[in-house]
Design an enzyme around this catalytic site. Structure first.
Site, PDB file in Angstrom:
ATOM      1  N   ASN A 228       0.850  -1.188   0.000  1.00  0.00           N
ATOM      2  CA  ASN A 228       0.000   0.000   0.000  1.00  0.00           C
ATOM      3  C   ASN A 228       0.889   1.243   0.000  1.00  0.00           C
ATOM      4  OD1 ASN A 228      -1.491   2.290   0.945  1.00  0.00           O
ATOM      5  ND2 ASN A 228      -3.122   0.885   1.578  1.00  0.00           N
TER       6      ASN A 228
ATOM      7  N   HIS B 270       1.113   6.229   1.755  1.00  0.00           N
ATOM      8  CA  HIS B 270       1.873   7.204   2.550  1.00  0.00           C
ATOM      9  C   HIS B 270       3.118   7.738   1.865  1.00  0.00           C
ATOM     10  CE1 HIS B 270      -1.189   6.933   5.416  1.00  0.00           C
ATOM     11  NE2 HIS B 270      -1.039   5.648   5.541  1.00  0.00           N
TER      12      HIS B 270
ATOM     13  N   HIS C 126      -5.496   3.732  -1.611  1.00  0.00           N
ATOM     14  CA  HIS C 126      -6.790   4.080  -1.025  1.00  0.00           C
ATOM     15  C   HIS C 126      -7.149   5.481  -1.505  1.00  0.00           C
ATOM     16  CE1 HIS C 126      -9.261   4.633   2.958  1.00  0.00           C
ATOM     17  NE2 HIS C 126      -9.997   4.754   1.869  1.00  0.00           N
TER      18      HIS C 126
ATOM     19  N   ARG D  39      -9.190   8.184  -0.960  1.00  0.00           N
ATOM     20  CA  ARG D  39     -10.125   8.682   0.033  1.00  0.00           C
ATOM     21  C   ARG D  39     -10.947   9.842  -0.507  1.00  0.00           C
ATOM     22  NH1 ARG D  39      -9.775   8.148   5.631  1.00  0.00           N
ATOM     23  NH2 ARG D  39      -8.451   6.424   6.342  1.00  0.00           N
TER      24      ARG D  39
ATOM     25  N   ARG E  66      -6.655  13.011   1.055  1.00  0.00           N
ATOM     26  CA  ARG E  66      -5.553  13.438   1.923  1.00  0.00           C
ATOM     27  C   ARG E  66      -4.202  12.928   1.432  1.00  0.00           C
ATOM     28  NH1 ARG E  66      -6.996  10.279   7.452  1.00  0.00           N
ATOM     29  NH2 ARG E  66      -9.027  11.211   6.982  1.00  0.00           N
TER      30      ARG E  66
ATOM     31  N   GLU F  66      -8.621   0.618  -2.863  1.00  0.00           N
ATOM     32  CA  GLU F  66      -9.494   0.692  -1.688  1.00  0.00           C
ATOM     33  C   GLU F  66     -10.367   1.926  -1.808  1.00  0.00           C
ATOM     34  OE1 GLU F  66      -6.675   0.826   1.491  1.00  0.00           O
ATOM     35  OE2 GLU F  66      -6.716  -1.339   1.736  1.00  0.00           O
TER      36      GLU F  66
ATOM     37  N   THR G  45      -7.926   4.229   8.919  1.00  0.00           N
ATOM     38  CA  THR G  45      -9.133   3.408   8.959  1.00  0.00           C
ATOM     39  C   THR G  45      -9.352   2.829  10.351  1.00  0.00           C
ATOM     40  OG1 THR G  45      -8.809   2.845   6.654  1.00  0.00           O
ATOM     41  CG2 THR G  45     -10.263   1.399   7.900  1.00  0.00           C
TER      42      THR G  45
ATOM     43  N   GLU H 195     -11.051  -8.965   3.339  1.00  0.00           N
ATOM     44  CA  GLU H 195      -9.775  -8.618   3.961  1.00  0.00           C
ATOM     45  C   GLU H 195     -10.062  -8.374   5.428  1.00  0.00           C
ATOM     46  OE1 GLU H 195      -7.292  -5.698   2.079  1.00  0.00           O
ATOM     47  OE2 GLU H 195      -6.253  -5.241   3.941  1.00  0.00           O
TER      48      GLU H 195
ATOM     49  N   HIS I 154      -3.658  -4.017   7.731  1.00  0.00           N
ATOM     50  CA  HIS I 154      -3.716  -2.838   8.604  1.00  0.00           C
ATOM     51  C   HIS I 154      -2.845  -3.025   9.840  1.00  0.00           C
ATOM     52  CE1 HIS I 154      -5.386   1.212   9.275  1.00  0.00           C
ATOM     53  NE2 HIS I 154      -4.893   0.957  10.464  1.00  0.00           N
TER      54      HIS I 154
HETATM   55  C1  LIG Z   1      -8.169  -0.022   4.840  1.00  0.00           C
HETATM   56  C2  LIG Z   1      -6.861   0.056   5.497  1.00  0.00           C
HETATM   57  O1  LIG Z   1      -6.634  -0.467   6.550  1.00  0.00           O
HETATM   58  C3  LIG Z   1      -5.761   0.773   4.846  1.00  0.00           C
HETATM   59  O2  LIG Z   1      -5.426   0.147   3.699  1.00  0.00           O
HETATM   60  C4  LIG Z   1      -6.161   2.166   4.523  1.00  0.00           C
HETATM   61  O3  LIG Z   1      -5.419   2.616   3.441  1.00  0.00           O
HETATM   62  C5  LIG Z   1      -5.872   3.001   5.712  1.00  0.00           C
HETATM   63  O4  LIG Z   1      -6.107   4.318   5.365  1.00  0.00           O
HETATM   64  P1  LIG Z   1      -4.847   5.308   5.336  1.00  0.00           P
HETATM   65  O5  LIG Z   1      -3.852   4.722   4.390  1.00  0.00           O
HETATM   66  O6  LIG Z   1      -5.469   6.589   4.874  1.00  0.00           O
HETATM   67  O7  LIG Z   1      -4.331   5.332   6.744  1.00  0.00           O
HETATM   68  N1  LIG Z   2      -5.716  -2.674   3.938  1.00  0.00           N
HETATM   69  C1  LIG Z   2      -4.494  -2.511   4.693  1.00  0.00           C
HETATM   70  C2  LIG Z   2      -3.494  -1.768   3.879  1.00  0.00           C
HETATM   71  O1  LIG Z   2      -3.638  -1.639   2.669  1.00  0.00           O
HETATM   72  C3  LIG Z   2      -2.304  -1.206   4.524  1.00  0.00           C
HETATM   73  O2  LIG Z   2      -2.567  -0.840   5.844  1.00  0.00           O
HETATM   74  P1  LIG Z   2      -1.289  -0.284   6.661  1.00  0.00           P
HETATM   75  O3  LIG Z   2      -0.201  -1.327   6.562  1.00  0.00           O
HETATM   76  O4  LIG Z   2      -0.867   0.995   6.016  1.00  0.00           O
HETATM   77  O5  LIG Z   2      -1.786  -0.116   8.076  1.00  0.00           O
END
Ligand SMILES: CC(=O)[C@@H](O)[C@H](O)COP(=O)(O)O
Ligand SMILES: NCC(=O)COP(=O)(O)O
Length: 246
Positions: free
Chosen positions: A7, A10, A43, A45, A49, A70, A101, A151, A190
Protein backbone atom coordinates in the site's frame (compact mmCIF):
# COMPACT_ATOMS: atom_id res chain seq x y z
CA UNK A 1 3.18 -18.52 -0.72
CA UNK A 2 1.12 -15.53 0.45
CA UNK A 3 0.98 -12.56 -1.93
CA UNK A 4 2.21 -9.16 -0.71
CA UNK A 5 0.18 -6.11 -1.72
CA UNK A 6 2.18 -2.95 -0.99
CA UNK A 7 0.00 0.00 0.00
CA UNK A 8 1.72 3.19 -1.20
CA UNK A 9 -0.75 5.67 0.31
CA UNK A 10 1.87 7.20 2.55
CA UNK A 11 4.31 7.92 -0.22
CA UNK A 12 1.54 10.29 -1.31
CA UNK A 13 1.22 11.55 2.26
CA UNK A 14 4.82 12.84 2.07
CA UNK A 15 4.10 14.50 -1.30
CA UNK A 16 0.87 16.09 -0.04
CA UNK A 17 2.70 17.52 2.98
CA UNK A 18 3.90 20.26 0.57
CA UNK A 19 1.25 19.77 -2.13
CA UNK A 20 4.28 19.06 -4.33
CA UNK A 21 4.93 16.60 -7.18
CA UNK A 22 7.35 14.31 -5.36
CA UNK A 23 7.76 11.63 -4.10
CA UNK A 24 5.63 10.19 -6.90
CA UNK A 25 3.57 7.10 -5.93
CA UNK A 26 3.92 5.91 -9.54
CA UNK A 27 7.70 5.68 -9.13
CA UNK A 28 7.21 4.06 -5.72
CA UNK A 29 5.03 1.39 -7.30
CA UNK A 30 7.75 0.54 -9.84
CA UNK A 31 10.36 0.22 -7.08
CA UNK A 32 8.00 -1.84 -4.90
CA UNK A 33 7.44 -4.19 -7.82
CA UNK A 34 11.19 -4.50 -8.40
CA UNK A 35 11.45 -5.37 -4.69
CA UNK A 36 9.03 -8.24 -5.15
CA UNK A 37 5.57 -6.77 -4.51
CA UNK A 38 2.85 -9.02 -5.90
CA UNK A 39 0.44 -6.09 -6.13
CA UNK A 40 -0.01 -2.40 -5.41
CA UNK A 41 -2.74 -1.13 -3.11
CA UNK A 42 -3.99 2.45 -2.96
CA UNK A 43 -6.79 4.08 -1.02
CA UNK A 44 -8.54 6.91 -2.90
CA UNK A 45 -10.12 8.68 0.03
CA UNK A 46 -13.03 11.06 -0.43
CA UNK A 47 -10.92 13.78 1.24
CA UNK A 48 -7.91 13.10 -1.05
CA UNK A 49 -5.55 13.44 1.92
CA UNK A 50 -2.92 11.33 0.13
CA UNK A 51 -3.68 9.42 -3.09
CA UNK A 52 -5.00 11.71 -5.84
CA UNK A 53 -7.20 10.87 -8.81
CA UNK A 54 -4.16 11.38 -11.08
CA UNK A 55 -2.27 8.67 -9.18
CA UNK A 56 -5.09 6.17 -9.71
CA UNK A 57 -5.26 6.70 -13.48
CA UNK A 58 -1.48 6.61 -13.93
CA UNK A 59 -1.09 3.52 -11.72
CA UNK A 60 -3.71 1.69 -13.80
CA UNK A 61 -1.49 2.35 -16.83
CA UNK A 62 1.81 1.45 -15.15
CA UNK A 63 1.24 -1.30 -12.55
CA UNK A 64 2.30 -4.60 -14.12
CA UNK A 65 1.12 -6.88 -11.28
CA UNK A 66 -2.29 -6.31 -9.63
CA UNK A 67 -3.84 -2.96 -8.75
CA UNK A 68 -6.07 -3.02 -5.68
CA UNK A 69 -8.13 0.14 -5.18
CA UNK A 70 -9.49 0.69 -1.69
CA UNK A 71 -12.57 2.88 -1.56
CA UNK A 72 -15.55 3.81 0.53
CA UNK A 73 -18.91 3.34 -1.19
CA UNK A 74 -19.28 6.96 -2.30
CA UNK A 75 -20.89 7.36 -5.74
CA UNK A 76 -18.06 9.67 -6.85
CA UNK A 77 -15.35 7.18 -5.96
CA UNK A 78 -17.24 4.19 -7.34
CA UNK A 79 -17.59 6.09 -10.64
CA UNK A 80 -13.81 6.52 -10.77
CA UNK A 81 -13.34 2.81 -10.02
CA UNK A 82 -15.69 1.91 -12.88
CA UNK A 83 -13.60 4.09 -15.25
CA UNK A 84 -10.19 2.90 -14.01
CA UNK A 85 -11.13 -0.78 -13.64
CA UNK A 86 -8.56 -1.88 -11.03
CA UNK A 87 -7.94 -5.61 -10.78
CA UNK A 88 -9.58 -5.51 -7.37
CA UNK A 89 -11.70 -3.04 -5.40
CA UNK A 90 -11.72 -3.28 -1.62
CA UNK A 91 -14.65 -1.58 0.11
CA UNK A 92 -13.52 0.06 3.35
CA UNK A 93 -15.14 2.26 6.01
CA UNK A 94 -14.12 5.91 5.95
CA UNK A 95 -14.58 9.02 8.10
CA UNK A 96 -12.95 12.39 7.37
CA UNK A 97 -12.05 12.85 11.02
CA UNK A 98 -10.20 9.53 11.35
CA UNK A 99 -6.38 9.40 11.45
CA UNK A 100 -6.52 6.06 9.64
CA UNK A 101 -9.13 3.41 8.96
CA UNK A 102 -10.90 2.46 12.18
CA UNK A 103 -12.06 -1.18 12.27
CA UNK A 104 -13.81 -3.08 9.53
CA UNK A 105 -16.73 -2.11 7.30
CA UNK A 106 -20.01 -3.13 9.00
CA UNK A 107 -21.57 -4.99 6.07
CA UNK A 108 -24.60 -5.94 8.17
CA UNK A 109 -25.52 -2.36 9.07
CA UNK A 110 -24.69 -1.12 5.55
CA UNK A 111 -25.98 -4.10 3.56
CA UNK A 112 -28.02 -2.14 1.00
CA UNK A 113 -25.22 0.27 0.12
CA UNK A 114 -22.57 -2.46 0.07
CA UNK A 115 -24.73 -4.68 -2.15
CA UNK A 116 -25.25 -1.82 -4.60
CA UNK A 117 -21.53 -1.07 -4.73
CA UNK A 118 -20.66 -4.74 -5.24
CA UNK A 119 -23.15 -5.05 -8.09
CA UNK A 120 -21.76 -1.98 -9.88
CA UNK A 121 -18.13 -3.07 -9.46
CA UNK A 122 -18.78 -6.66 -10.50
CA UNK A 123 -20.73 -5.45 -13.55
CA UNK A 124 -17.38 -3.94 -14.64
CA UNK A 125 -15.67 -7.28 -14.01
CA UNK A 126 -13.77 -5.92 -11.00
CA UNK A 127 -12.91 -8.45 -8.26
CA UNK A 128 -14.53 -7.21 -5.03
CA UNK A 129 -13.13 -7.56 -1.52
CA UNK A 130 -14.70 -6.33 1.73
CA UNK A 131 -12.52 -4.96 4.55
CA UNK A 132 -14.22 -6.43 7.62
CA UNK A 133 -13.66 -7.47 11.23
CA UNK A 134 -12.83 -11.17 11.78
CA UNK A 135 -16.41 -11.75 12.90
CA UNK A 136 -18.62 -14.73 11.86
CA UNK A 137 -21.73 -12.60 11.20
CA UNK A 138 -19.73 -10.20 9.00
CA UNK A 139 -18.21 -13.13 7.10
CA UNK A 140 -21.60 -14.77 6.50
CA UNK A 141 -23.12 -11.47 5.29
CA UNK A 142 -20.15 -10.91 2.98
CA UNK A 143 -20.98 -14.20 1.27
CA UNK A 144 -24.66 -13.24 1.00
CA UNK A 145 -23.70 -9.90 -0.53
CA UNK A 146 -21.63 -11.61 -3.23
CA UNK A 147 -18.08 -10.61 -2.28
CA UNK A 148 -15.27 -12.47 -4.02
CA UNK A 149 -12.87 -11.92 -1.14
CA UNK A 150 -12.64 -10.43 2.30
CA UNK A 151 -9.77 -8.62 3.96
CA UNK A 152 -9.70 -9.04 7.72
CA UNK A 153 -8.65 -5.84 9.45
CA UNK A 154 -5.60 -6.66 11.57
CA UNK A 155 -5.58 -3.40 13.54
CA UNK A 156 -7.09 -5.14 16.60
CA UNK A 157 -4.26 -7.69 16.43
CA UNK A 158 -1.48 -5.21 15.67
CA UNK A 159 -2.54 -2.92 18.54
CA UNK A 160 -3.07 -5.78 21.03
CA UNK A 161 -0.82 -6.12 24.08
CA UNK A 162 0.09 -9.04 26.34
CA UNK A 163 -2.32 -11.98 26.33
CA UNK A 164 -4.68 -10.14 23.99
CA UNK A 165 -2.25 -10.80 21.12
CA UNK A 166 -2.88 -14.55 21.12
CA UNK A 167 -6.62 -13.95 21.51
CA UNK A 168 -6.66 -11.73 18.42
CA UNK A 169 -4.54 -14.21 16.47
CA UNK A 170 -6.97 -17.00 17.36
CA UNK A 171 -9.87 -14.82 16.14
CA UNK A 172 -8.05 -14.37 12.84
CA UNK A 173 -7.35 -18.12 12.54
CA UNK A 174 -10.98 -19.08 13.26
CA UNK A 175 -12.36 -16.38 10.95
CA UNK A 176 -10.04 -17.46 8.14
CA UNK A 177 -11.10 -21.10 8.49
CA UNK A 178 -14.78 -20.06 8.37
CA UNK A 179 -14.30 -17.80 5.35
CA UNK A 180 -12.28 -20.38 3.39
CA UNK A 181 -14.95 -22.97 4.17
CA UNK A 182 -17.52 -20.61 2.63
CA UNK A 183 -15.46 -20.23 -0.57
CA UNK A 184 -14.09 -16.74 0.07
CA UNK A 185 -10.55 -15.62 -0.74
CA UNK A 186 -8.95 -14.32 2.47
CA UNK A 187 -6.68 -11.28 2.69
CA UNK A 188 -5.46 -9.41 5.77
CA UNK A 189 -4.11 -5.92 6.45
CA UNK A 190 -3.72 -2.84 8.60
CA UNK A 191 -0.94 -2.22 11.08
CA UNK A 192 1.17 -5.21 10.01
CA UNK A 193 4.93 -4.77 10.30
CA UNK A 194 8.17 -6.78 9.98
CA UNK A 195 7.64 -8.42 13.40
CA UNK A 196 3.88 -8.93 13.92
CA UNK A 197 3.53 -10.29 10.38
CA UNK A 198 5.43 -13.44 11.37
CA UNK A 199 2.58 -15.31 13.14
CA UNK A 200 0.10 -14.06 10.51
CA UNK A 201 1.83 -15.77 7.59
CA UNK A 202 1.46 -19.04 9.49
CA UNK A 203 -2.36 -18.82 9.46
CA UNK A 204 -3.62 -21.49 7.01
CA UNK A 205 -5.77 -20.12 4.18
CA UNK A 206 -4.51 -16.54 3.98
CA UNK A 207 -3.83 -15.64 0.33
CA UNK A 208 -2.69 -12.00 0.52
CA UNK A 209 -1.40 -9.42 2.96
CA UNK A 210 -1.77 -5.69 2.30
CA UNK A 211 0.96 -3.78 4.09
CA UNK A 212 1.72 -0.08 3.74
CA UNK A 213 2.69 2.16 6.60
CA UNK A 214 5.50 -0.04 7.98
CA UNK A 215 7.01 -0.64 4.53
CA UNK A 216 6.87 3.07 3.60
CA UNK A 217 8.36 3.94 6.99
CA UNK A 218 11.28 1.54 6.30
CA UNK A 219 11.55 2.83 2.73
CA UNK A 220 12.16 6.37 3.98
CA UNK A 221 15.37 5.01 5.56
CA UNK A 222 16.57 2.28 3.18
CA UNK A 223 14.63 2.77 -0.06
CA UNK A 224 11.44 1.18 -1.33
CA UNK A 225 12.97 -1.75 -3.25
CA UNK A 226 14.97 -2.93 -0.21
CA UNK A 227 12.05 -2.32 2.21
CA UNK A 228 9.74 -4.51 0.11
CA UNK A 229 12.42 -7.17 -0.40
CA UNK A 230 12.96 -7.33 3.35
CA UNK A 231 9.22 -7.79 3.98
CA UNK A 232 9.03 -10.54 1.36
CA UNK A 233 12.02 -12.24 3.00
CA UNK A 234 10.37 -12.12 6.43
CA UNK A 235 7.13 -13.56 4.97
CA UNK A 236 8.98 -16.35 3.14
CA UNK A 237 11.12 -17.19 6.18
CA UNK A 238 8.07 -17.62 8.44
CA UNK A 239 5.71 -19.19 5.91
CA UNK A 240 5.11 -22.84 6.91
CA UNK A 241 7.11 -25.08 4.57
CA UNK A 242 5.69 -28.63 4.63
CA UNK A 243 9.12 -29.99 3.61
CA UNK A 244 10.78 -28.25 6.65
CA UNK A 245 8.30 -29.83 9.09
CA UNK A 246 9.76 -33.26 8.18
C1 LIG B 1 -8.17 -0.02 4.84
C2 LIG B 1 -6.86 0.06 5.50
O1 LIG B 1 -6.63 -0.47 6.55
C3 LIG B 1 -5.76 0.77 4.85
O2 LIG B 1 -5.43 0.15 3.70
C4 LIG B 1 -6.16 2.17 4.52
O3 LIG B 1 -5.42 2.62 3.44
C5 LIG B 1 -5.87 3.00 5.71
O4 LIG B 1 -6.11 4.32 5.36
P1 LIG B 1 -4.85 5.31 5.34
O5 LIG B 1 -3.85 4.72 4.39
O6 LIG B 1 -5.47 6.59 4.87
O7 LIG B 1 -4.33 5.33 6.74
N1 LIG C 1 -5.72 -2.67 3.94
C1 LIG C 1 -4.49 -2.51 4.69
C2 LIG C 1 -3.49 -1.77 3.88
O1 LIG C 1 -3.64 -1.64 2.67
C3 LIG C 1 -2.30 -1.21 4.52
O2 LIG C 1 -2.57 -0.84 5.84
P1 LIG C 1 -1.29 -0.28 6.66
O3 LIG C 1 -0.20 -1.33 6.56
O4 LIG C 1 -0.87 0.99 6.02
O5 LIG C 1 -1.79 -0.12 8.08
Amino acid sequence: MIRLGVNIDHVATVRQARRANEPDPVAAAVLATLGGADGITIHLREDRRHIQDRDVYLLRETVTTRLNLELAAYDEIIAIALKVKPDEATLVPEKRQELTTEGGLDVLANAAGVRGAIEKLKSAHIHVSLFIDPDPAQIDESVRLGADAIEFQTASYSEAKGTAVQHELEKLRAATARAVGLGLHVHMGHGLNYWNVQPVVRIPGVEELNIGHSIVSRAVLVGMERAVREMKNVMQEHYPNPRKSG
